[in-house]
Design a protein around this motif. Sequence first.
Motif: not given
Length: 126
Positions: A11-15, A85-92
Amino acid sequence: MKLADWIAGGTRPELNGHRMFVRQDGDGSPVTLVHGFPTSSHDWATTVPHLVAAGHRVTTLDLLGFGQSDKPPRHRYSIHEQADLIEALWEIWGSVRPRWSPMTTASPSPRSCWRATPAASPAPPC
């Protein structure tokens, strides 16, 4: 796995304002795999099935500027932003932070490895 099949499974989520290519495979304890320079998450295509079979939920992503993730023009890339960005991915995605986050030997980043490890965990083997 062919590249087209790898991409189709992601997928291509926005981070943090950028579209990032992300895959998540399996269930179980979380593991995040981060590719090296100058490649993409497809580097992990042969590794992911083994980790899934061992009971892990494997997250792979293309770092900003690589693979299927955005490549903003005139952008000043930094390893610090990539870690954010990796941390944002984990949070989202509501993920529990993985205990470790291996990187390819092409360009290991101590900061990224450190940031991927919760403070209560022992130091990772980076």
